[in-house]
Design a protein around this motif. Structure first.
Motif, PDB file in Angstrom:
ATOM      1  N   ASP A  50       0.825  -1.209   0.000  1.00 35.05           N
ATOM      2  CA  ASP A  50       0.000   0.000   0.000  1.00 35.05           C
ATOM      3  C   ASP A  50       0.858   1.256   0.000  1.00 35.05           C
ATOM      4  O   ASP A  50       2.092   1.196  -0.032  1.00 35.05           O
ATOM      5  CB  ASP A  50      -0.996  -0.011   1.172  1.00 35.05           C
ATOM      6  CG  ASP A  50      -0.312  -0.018   2.537  1.00 35.05           C
ATOM      7  OD1 ASP A  50       0.826   0.478   2.642  1.00 35.05           O
ATOM      8  OD2 ASP A  50      -0.926  -0.510   3.497  1.00 35.05           O
ATOM      9  N   HIS A  51       0.195   2.404   0.031  1.00 35.47           N
ATOM     10  CA  HIS A  51       0.890   3.686  -0.115  1.00 35.47           C
ATOM     11  C   HIS A  51       1.817   3.996   1.056  1.00 35.47           C
ATOM     12  O   HIS A  51       2.805   4.717   0.880  1.00 35.47           O
ATOM     13  CB  HIS A  51      -0.106   4.823  -0.328  1.00 35.47           C
ATOM     14  CG  HIS A  51      -1.192   4.918   0.690  1.00 35.47           C
ATOM     15  ND1 HIS A  51      -2.220   5.827   0.584  1.00 35.47           N
ATOM     16  CD2 HIS A  51      -1.453   4.221   1.839  1.00 35.47           C
ATOM     17  CE1 HIS A  51      -3.048   5.701   1.612  1.00 35.47           C
ATOM     18  NE2 HIS A  51      -2.601   4.735   2.374  1.00 35.47           N
ATOM     19  N   MET A  54       4.973   2.339   0.033  1.00 33.35           N
ATOM     20  CA  MET A  54       5.630   3.094  -1.039  1.00 33.35           C
ATOM     21  C   MET A  54       6.349   4.323  -0.481  1.00 33.35           C
ATOM     22  O   MET A  54       7.414   4.712  -0.977  1.00 33.35           O
ATOM     23  CB  MET A  54       4.609   3.513  -2.091  1.00 33.35           C
ATOM     24  CG  MET A  54       4.140   2.379  -2.993  1.00 33.35           C
ATOM     25  SD  MET A  54       5.488   1.583  -3.919  1.00 33.35           S
ATOM     26  CE  MET A  54       6.103   2.953  -4.889  1.00 33.35           C
ATOM     27  N   ARG A  55       5.795   4.906   0.568  1.00 38.95           N
ATOM     28  CA  ARG A  55       6.458   6.056   1.186  1.00 38.95           C
ATOM     29  C   ARG A  55       7.759   5.629   1.866  1.00 38.95           C
ATOM     30  O   ARG A  55       8.744   6.366   1.858  1.00 38.95           O
ATOM     31  CB  ARG A  55       5.505   6.718   2.179  1.00 38.95           C
ATOM     32  CG  ARG A  55       5.913   8.119   2.591  1.00 38.95           C
ATOM     33  CD  ARG A  55       4.803   8.800   3.362  1.00 38.95           C
ATOM     34  NE  ARG A  55       5.226  10.094   3.881  1.00 38.95           N
ATOM     35  CZ  ARG A  55       4.466  10.875   4.655  1.00 38.95           C
ATOM     36  NH1 ARG A  55       3.234  10.484   4.973  1.00 38.95           N
ATOM     37  NH2 ARG A  55       4.923  12.036   5.094  1.00 38.95           N
ATOM     38  N   GLN A  67       8.318   0.819  -9.253  1.00 40.24           N
ATOM     39  CA  GLN A  67       7.054   1.100  -9.937  1.00 40.24           C
ATOM     40  C   GLN A  67       6.776   0.182 -11.131  1.00 40.24           C
ATOM     41  O   GLN A  67       5.629  -0.223 -11.342  1.00 40.24           O
ATOM     42  CB  GLN A  67       7.009   2.566 -10.393  1.00 40.24           C
ATOM     43  CG  GLN A  67       6.851   3.574  -9.262  1.00 40.24           C
ATOM     44  CD  GLN A  67       5.421   3.711  -8.765  1.00 40.24           C
ATOM     45  OE1 GLN A  67       4.550   2.885  -9.061  1.00 40.24           O
ATOM     46  NE2 GLN A  67       5.168   4.752  -7.992  1.00 40.24           N
ATOM     47  N   TYR A  96      -4.493  11.342  -3.788  1.00 41.44           N
ATOM     48  CA  TYR A  96      -4.061  10.284  -2.892  1.00 41.44           C
ATOM     49  C   TYR A  96      -3.286  10.854  -1.696  1.00 41.44           C
ATOM     50  O   TYR A  96      -2.333  11.622  -1.873  1.00 41.44           O
ATOM     51  CB  TYR A  96      -3.210   9.274  -3.637  1.00 41.44           C
ATOM     52  CG  TYR A  96      -3.969   8.531  -4.711  1.00 41.44           C
ATOM     53  CD1 TYR A  96      -5.301   8.171  -4.519  1.00 41.44           C
ATOM     54  CD2 TYR A  96      -3.361   8.196  -5.920  1.00 41.44           C
ATOM     55  CE1 TYR A  96      -6.005   7.476  -5.495  1.00 41.44           C
ATOM     56  CE2 TYR A  96      -4.059   7.501  -6.904  1.00 41.44           C
ATOM     57  CZ  TYR A  96      -5.377   7.149  -6.682  1.00 41.44           C
ATOM     58  OH  TYR A  96      -6.079   6.459  -7.650  1.00 41.44           O
ATOM     59  N   GLN A  98      -1.049   9.817   0.531  1.00 42.94           N
ATOM     60  CA  GLN A  98       0.373   9.572   0.779  1.00 42.94           C
ATOM     61  C   GLN A  98       1.252   9.854  -0.440  1.00 42.94           C
ATOM     62  O   GLN A  98       2.452   9.598  -0.417  1.00 42.94           O
ATOM     63  CB  GLN A  98       0.581   8.122   1.236  1.00 42.94           C
ATOM     64  CG  GLN A  98      -0.116   7.783   2.534  1.00 42.94           C
ATOM     65  CD  GLN A  98       0.413   8.584   3.709  1.00 42.94           C
ATOM     66  OE1 GLN A  98       1.616   8.771   3.849  1.00 42.94           O
ATOM     67  NE2 GLN A  98      -0.482   9.048   4.561  1.00 42.94           N
ATOM     68  N   TYR A 100       1.000   8.386  -3.347  1.00 44.02           N
ATOM     69  CA  TYR A 100       1.107   7.191  -4.185  1.00 44.02           C
ATOM     70  C   TYR A 100      -0.253   6.514  -4.277  1.00 44.02           C
ATOM     71  O   TYR A 100      -1.135   6.733  -3.431  1.00 44.02           O
ATOM     72  CB  TYR A 100       2.120   6.198  -3.595  1.00 44.02           C
ATOM     73  CG  TYR A 100       3.540   6.695  -3.612  1.00 44.02           C
ATOM     74  CD1 TYR A 100       4.334   6.568  -4.748  1.00 44.02           C
ATOM     75  CD2 TYR A 100       4.081   7.329  -2.492  1.00 44.02           C
ATOM     76  CE1 TYR A 100       5.636   7.056  -4.763  1.00 44.02           C
ATOM     77  CE2 TYR A 100       5.381   7.806  -2.500  1.00 44.02           C
ATOM     78  CZ  TYR A 100       6.158   7.675  -3.649  1.00 44.02           C
ATOM     79  OH  TYR A 100       7.436   8.156  -3.672  1.00 44.02           O
ATOM     80  N   THR A 101      -0.407   5.672  -5.298  1.00 44.12           N
ATOM     81  CA  THR A 101      -1.617   4.864  -5.406  1.00 44.12           C
ATOM     82  C   THR A 101      -1.816   4.113  -4.087  1.00 44.12           C
ATOM     83  O   THR A 101      -0.902   3.424  -3.622  1.00 44.12           O
ATOM     84  CB  THR A 101      -1.489   3.858  -6.563  1.00 44.12           C
ATOM     85  OG1 THR A 101      -1.241   4.582  -7.769  1.00 44.12           O
ATOM     86  CG2 THR A 101      -2.761   3.042  -6.713  1.00 44.12           C
ATOM     87  N   PRO A 102      -2.984   4.234  -3.468  1.00 42.93           N
ATOM     88  CA  PRO A 102      -3.143   3.693  -2.108  1.00 42.93           C
ATOM     89  C   PRO A 102      -3.006   2.187  -1.986  1.00 42.93           C
ATOM     90  O   PRO A 102      -2.555   1.688  -0.961  1.00 42.93           O
ATOM     91  CB  PRO A 102      -4.560   4.150  -1.721  1.00 42.93           C
ATOM     92  CG  PRO A 102      -4.809   5.339  -2.572  1.00 42.93           C
ATOM     93  CD  PRO A 102      -4.130   5.050  -3.866  1.00 42.93           C
ATOM     94  N   GLN A 388      -8.163   1.212   2.859  1.00 41.05           N
ATOM     95  CA  GLN A 388      -7.385   1.954   3.837  1.00 41.05           C
ATOM     96  C   GLN A 388      -8.210   2.318   5.075  1.00 41.05           C
ATOM     97  O   GLN A 388      -7.657   2.579   6.136  1.00 41.05           O
ATOM     98  CB  GLN A 388      -6.808   3.224   3.196  1.00 41.05           C
ATOM     99  CG  GLN A 388      -5.656   2.962   2.247  1.00 41.05           C
ATOM    100  CD  GLN A 388      -6.088   2.217   0.987  1.00 41.05           C
ATOM    101  OE1 GLN A 388      -7.183   2.413   0.475  1.00 41.05           O
ATOM    102  NE2 GLN A 388      -5.222   1.350   0.496  1.00 41.05           N
TER     103      GLN A 388
END
Length: 517
Positions: A50-51, A54-55, A67, A96, A98, A100-102, A388
């Motif tokens: 999840d995002h 990605m963070r 990606q 979104y 964060q 990024y795609t959640p 989420q």
């Protein structure tokens, strides 16, 4: 006593170990990693991230590199006893929060290779593959590991702290007698990964599906490209080994595909468990990832949980090892890891079990009652439930004593405009402690801080999508103190409250804060 060579020794080099090695290594710490396998496990076990993760990848500098191996998670539609739609899980709508795609699906081996390549760039991190831990001991000053290397030699590794990321059957956890608590879920399932050809793809649904059927509950997940995963519940009396053969697996897949429609990539029988370590720290040794917890796969959170562990623990270890936090505050900070992560894992596992209860009801009458209740709850119109929204906040640990709905949640990562360039907040403010001030914060407020605390003013750095502005408005505050793992320590409604918030955090961390407003 052997010399203290390393700051941290990590046992196990799956995703949690890779992220811990990368985050600690980026801090300049001396890290040793041992892993019994010679290479990345070639078949994906996790399929979702999840995002928040990605963070973390962004912090490691690999977000762009992973990606290509990620795709947005499709909706998940739940169908009841008589084939009717009873629930739909989606992702939060843009913009979104964060950056990024959640919710995403990904190809695990490829992403792990990216993570390992990043760690390999860090000269202060030593990774030994084909190395098996044989013994672990600790004393007041450090941890000693006995390791059999790939060439058959026994060697000793000494470190100030150790992290066990060595999986569900963790050698470290077993040797240190750190038992798991049973959260009451134990079911046999068959997991099947198929590389589906064009002919087969034309037969399959365009979204992921939960078949909530008493006869045989099962899940179909749309993975990246032509990867499709089935998780199929086994009936009482079925032989887990027999159903994992090619012939029997294709029989179970016959509802959707024939052998002409694709290639079996992997099929394996598992017992899905819900387990959590009773204690996450024993002296100088910490558990993380599957060594600390296992949960059913219904929301795809297994790997995410392990990376959350690594992100939470790494900044705390670095703060202690580099002398930023000392004495009793240091011990309290390290103890907060287990406090925070155990409670979070238990709560999320409880919610995952709730999702599983919807899927796995075996009694036809109870399943029909379930379907009727879910439809009644939405007045017959199935509404989107973002995945989420299922994730809990931190409730205990290193958090402000002032309660708020924002405390313990993830702070958003807005896109900011700086010098004509559009950047995510962490690219501008870094990944340490951050005091984020809303655009409505008093323009003349001069809020002091402690060394290393970044100040982010949304008056000076205009955001492009209003994500943070909406967050501040929703939580009725003008300032948020954000931890290095992106969780909110606490919020303030005024400049005076902000000063008090910073002083509270400084006391908890044992650092000096010169705060004035």
């Amino acid at each position: 006593m052997s010399e203290l060579v390393y700051d941290v020794a990590i046992v196990g080099y799956g995703p949690a170990g890779q992220v811990a090695a990368g985050l600690l290594g980026q801090k300049g710490l001396r890290v040793h990693v041992c892993e019994r396998l010679q290479d990345v496990y070639q078949i994906p076990r996790a399929i979702a991230l999840d995002h928040e993760i990605m963070r973390v990848f962004q912090q490691l500098g690999v977000a762009e590199a992973v990606q290509p191996y990620c795709e947005p998670f499709t909706n998940s539609e739940y169908f009841g006893v008589d084939g009717q739609l009873i629930r739909r899980m989606t992702m939060v709508a843009p913009p979104y929060p964060q950056g990024y795609t959640p919710s995403m699906v990904f190809t695990q081996p490829a992403v792990e290779r990216v993570l390992r390549a990043r760690v390999a760039e860090l000269p202060n991190v030593t990774v030994e593959l084909g190395a098996t831990l044989q013994g672990i001991e600790q004393d007041a000053n450090g941890v000693s590991l006995a390791i059999d290397t790939a060439n058959g030699e026994r060697k000793a590794v000494r470190a100030r702290y150790a992290i066990a990321c060595d999986g569900g059957s963790s050698t470290v956890r077993t040797q240190l007698d750190m038992p798991l608590e049973d959260l009451d879920f134990d079911e046999p399932w068959l997991v099947v990964d198929v590389l589906v050809n064009d002919q087969g793809l034309a037969k399959l649904p365009p979204v992921s599906v939960q078949y909530c059927e008493p006869e045989r509950p099962c899940t179909l997940v749309i993975g990246p490209k032509n990867h499709r995963r089935w998780e199929i519940s086994l009936k009482p009396g079925e032989d887990p080994g027999a159903v994992a053969t090619d012939a029997e697996t294709w029989k179970l897949l016959s509802r959707w595909l024939t052998p002409a429609d694709g290639t079996l990539w992997r099929q394996a029988s598992y017992r899905f468990h819900a387990l959590v370590a009773a204690q996450w720290r024993k002296g100088r040794v910490f558990l993380a990832g599957d060594a600390a917890h296992m949960q059913p796969p219904f929301l795809g959170q297994g790997m995410c949980q392990g990376i959350r562990d690594a992100a939470n623990l790494s900044w705390k270890l670095a703060a202690v090892l580099q002398g930023e936090v000392r004495g009793t505050a240091a011990e309290a900070l390290l103890d907060s890891y287990g406090t925070e992560r155990k409670a979070h894992v238990r709560e999320l596992t409880s919610r995952i079990k709730g999702v599983g209860a919807v899927i796995c009801e075996r009694d036809p009458a109870k399943a029909r009652a379930r379907d009727a209740q879910l439809l009644a709850d939405c007045a017959g119109v199935v509404r989107d439930t973002p995945r989420q929204d299922i994730l809990p906040r931190l409730e205990h640990g290193l958090l402000s004593g002032r309660e708020s709905a924002a405390r313990g949640g993830l702070f958003p990562q807005p896109w900011l405009q700086q010098g004509g360039k559009r950047s995510r907040m962490d690219e501008v403010a870094g990944h340490g402690w951050r005091l984020v001030l809303s655009a409505d914060a008093a323009a003349d407020a001069e809020v002091g801080a402690w060394s290393g605390l970044a100040r982010v003013s949304l008056q000076a750095l205009a955001e492009t999508e209003g994500v943070a502005a909406d967050w501040f408005q929703r939580h009725a505050c003008v300032a948020a103190l954000v931890r290095p793992d992106n969780y909110v320590y606490g919020v303030a409604a005024t400049a005076q409250d902000t000063t008090a918030l910073l002083e509270e955090a400084a006391i908890a961390l044992g650092v000096t804060a010169a705060c004035e407003a």
